[in-house]
Design an enzyme around this catalytic site. Sequence first.
Site, PDB file in Angstrom:
ATOM      1  N   ARG A 245       0.855  -1.186   0.000  1.00  0.00           N
ATOM      2  CA  ARG A 245       0.000   0.000   0.000  1.00  0.00           C
ATOM      3  C   ARG A 245       0.890   1.234   0.000  1.00  0.00           C
ATOM      4  NH1 ARG A 245       2.457   2.081   3.566  1.00  0.00           N
ATOM      5  NH2 ARG A 245       0.893   3.711   3.632  1.00  0.00           N
ATOM      6  N   GLY A 246       0.244   2.404  -0.157  1.00  0.00           N
ATOM      7  CA  GLY A 246       1.009   3.637  -0.348  1.00  0.00           C
ATOM      8  C   GLY A 246       1.093   3.891  -1.843  1.00  0.00           C
ATOM      9  N   ALA A 247       0.804   5.146  -2.234  1.00  0.00           N
ATOM     10  CA  ALA A 247       0.594   5.440  -3.654  1.00  0.00           C
ATOM     11  C   ALA A 247       1.734   4.981  -4.575  1.00  0.00           C
ATOM     12  CB  ALA A 247       0.312   6.939  -3.806  1.00  0.00           C
TER      13      ALA A 247
ATOM     14  N   ASN B 112      -5.248  12.560   0.445  1.00  0.00           N
ATOM     15  CA  ASN B 112      -4.328  11.729   1.232  1.00  0.00           C
ATOM     16  C   ASN B 112      -5.158  10.988   2.276  1.00  0.00           C
ATOM     17  OD1 ASN B 112      -1.548  10.888   1.735  1.00  0.00           O
ATOM     18  ND2 ASN B 112      -1.755  11.928   3.696  1.00  0.00           N
TER      19      ASN B 112
ATOM     20  N   ASP C 108      -1.874  10.954  -2.213  1.00  0.00           N
ATOM     21  CA  ASP C 108      -2.302   9.871  -3.114  1.00  0.00           C
ATOM     22  C   ASP C 108      -2.668  10.396  -4.496  1.00  0.00           C
ATOM     23  OD1 ASP C 108      -2.851   8.763  -0.237  1.00  0.00           O
ATOM     24  OD2 ASP C 108      -2.646   7.067  -1.612  1.00  0.00           O
TER      25      ASP C 108
HETATM   26  O1  MRU Z   1      -4.508   3.284   2.202  1.00  0.00           O
HETATM   27  P1  MRU Z   1      -3.029   3.482   2.051  1.00  0.00           P
HETATM   28  O2  MRU Z   1      -2.247   2.926   3.202  1.00  0.00           O
HETATM   29  O3  MRU Z   1      -2.530   2.995   0.714  1.00  0.00           O
HETATM   30  O4  MRU Z   1      -2.842   5.056   2.071  1.00  0.00           O
HETATM   31  C1  MRU Z   1      -1.562   5.611   1.949  1.00  0.00           C
HETATM   32  C2  MRU Z   1      -1.531   7.059   2.161  1.00  0.00           C
HETATM   33  O5  MRU Z   1      -2.533   7.739   2.257  1.00  0.00           O
HETATM   34  C3  MRU Z   1      -0.184   7.692   2.139  1.00  0.00           C
HETATM   35  O6  MRU Z   1      -0.118   8.779   3.012  1.00  0.00           O
HETATM   36  C4  MRU Z   1       0.056   8.160   0.690  1.00  0.00           C
HETATM   37  O7  MRU Z   1      -0.066   7.081  -0.201  1.00  0.00           O
HETATM   38  C5  MRU Z   1       1.358   8.726   0.492  1.00  0.00           C
HETATM   39  S1  MRU Z   1       2.528   7.465   0.349  1.00  0.00           S
HETATM   40  C6  MRU Z   1       4.022   8.054  -0.098  1.00  0.00           C
END
Ligand code: MRU
Length: 340
Positions: free
Chosen positions: A48-50, A249, A239
């Site tokens: 996970r994470g963009a 985000n 995101d």
């Molecule tokens: O639902 P997630 O854990 O994928 O959400 C991630 C986030 O909101 C992060 O803050 C965002 O992706 C930035 S990651 C560099």
Amino acid sequence: MTSAIAPVRWEHDRLVLLDQRLLPGQELERVYGRWEDVADAIRTLAVRGAPAIGVAAAFGVALAARVSAATTFDGLMADLEVALKGLASTRPTAVNLFWALDRMRRVAEAARGRPLDAVRAGLVKEAQAILDEDLAANRALGDHGAALVPARARILTHCNAGALATAGYGTALGVVRSAHAQGKVALLWVDETRPVMQGSRLTAWECVRDGIPHRLIADVVAASVMARGEVDLVVTGADRIAANGDTANKIGTYALAVLARHHGVPFYVAAPFSTIDPALPSGAQIPIEERDALEVRRVGSQATAPDGSPVFNPAFDVTPASLIAAIITERGVLRPPYHF
Ligand code: MRU
């Protein structure tokens, strides 16, 4: 000295993911050979994470090409289109996913006329380039962002925008890492980030591993520490950033930006250009993912609400550009007004 965190990597023609659902309790890597399983890993938050989602999906496309039994270019493209569609349907908000898939499609299409093995090899190479470029972007934006951090800074962050959320190093946490390397971080306040706890499970894990001084707080504590004058700046990841700078985000980010404005604390967003979606005029057009009610009704296997209680569980919110003091990118620190 700890080794660098590599949440997504390609090894022996397979994708290897550190299963983030199990952290901080267990560090387990899983090996993926089929795009369908990569899609499932993205959907269920093993990765996970963009930026990390984009990298994993790119390798998913490379796996689809590898596994395809097609003997013609058109047959291979037909198989790839199924994988591209399946991977695109996993999560709607982070634009890095669609950006990476578009890039993989273009590379495949441009290879028409070449031997199929060369097409397949080209897709692995492109996915690896996406990973390498993200790592380089994080290091660059981390260094740009560190210039904004004063001496003895007390920083607050939300969710996990660290090495785990990217190809490595991190965006918001990349800024913190670079500032920490310069001896400027007195303390990082880490929001636990209900309901999935990316802050306490993942960001705190990274801080412990890398020796970053930090203190974990329940999300509801952020207002109090700001009111006590104990936060010098807030930095989060993103995101999807719309053309006017509005930023989606993790849910709770908007509340922090409002709090920061009220307390006169600068609120920064750190993200690579792959997170910017110039096709969307404003944040109003960003699709916001809604996730399972059980994320809110349970903590682990413990019920914290009656099963009959209806739940609203948006995974992201949108912070208006007017609350963002700067967007920190690999090309430098951008100040408002934003025009992408
Ligand atoms: O639902 P997630 O854990 O994928 O959400 C991630 C986030 O909101 C992060 O803050 C965002 O992706 C930035 S990651 C560099």
